[in-house]
Design a protein around this motif. Sequence first.
Motif, PDB file in Angstrom:
ATOM      1  N   UNK A  32      43.166  24.990  43.130  1.00  0.00           N
ATOM      2  CA  UNK A  32      44.268  25.928  42.878  1.00  0.00           C
ATOM      3  C   UNK A  32      44.622  26.783  44.087  1.00  0.00           C
ATOM      4  N   UNK A  33      43.989  26.537  45.222  1.00  0.00           N
ATOM      5  CA  UNK A  33      44.169  27.408  46.378  1.00  0.00           C
ATOM      6  C   UNK A  33      45.612  27.482  46.863  1.00  0.00           C
ATOM      7  N   UNK A  34      46.438  26.487  46.576  1.00  0.00           N
ATOM      8  CA  UNK A  34      47.839  26.536  46.994  1.00  0.00           C
ATOM      9  C   UNK A  34      48.695  27.435  46.097  1.00  0.00           C
ATOM     10  N   UNK A  35      48.175  27.761  44.909  1.00  0.00           N
ATOM     11  CA  UNK A  35      48.934  28.580  43.961  1.00  0.00           C
ATOM     12  C   UNK A  35      48.237  29.889  43.626  1.00  0.00           C
ATOM     13  N   UNK A  36      47.118  30.156  44.299  1.00  0.00           N
ATOM     14  CA  UNK A  36      46.349  31.367  44.009  1.00  0.00           C
ATOM     15  C   UNK A  36      46.013  32.092  45.299  1.00  0.00           C
ATOM     16  N   UNK A  37      46.331  33.350  45.346  1.00  0.00           N
ATOM     17  CA  UNK A  37      46.011  34.219  46.471  1.00  0.00           C
ATOM     18  C   UNK A  37      45.146  35.356  45.938  1.00  0.00           C
TER      19      UNK A  37
END
Length: 95
Positions: A32-37
């Motif tokens: 999910x790193x592309x959609x979670x900061x």
Amino acid sequence: LAAALPGATCVGIDQSAEAVALARENAAMLGLQDRYECVHASLLEFVGEAQGARTFDLVVSNPPYIPRSDMAGLEPEVLVYEDDAALCGGSDGLD
């Protein structure tokens, strides 16, 4: 939430550097790193720095809510894995 809502992008905010590191690790593990900061800041710091530059459709919060007098009675697995500052909401749980 990011896993349950495939069209969403999510921002996590935490005052604990350790919690931020763990959240980033978990996001990567789940792909999910592309959609979670995840940002290391207090909510007030984050809002102040953003100064209206970011908008959100939904805000979810899990602030400290357990009264100090109840802390000693928590299950051991909670006390071992959760930071006191993330759980204890002061004398009445609402501080």
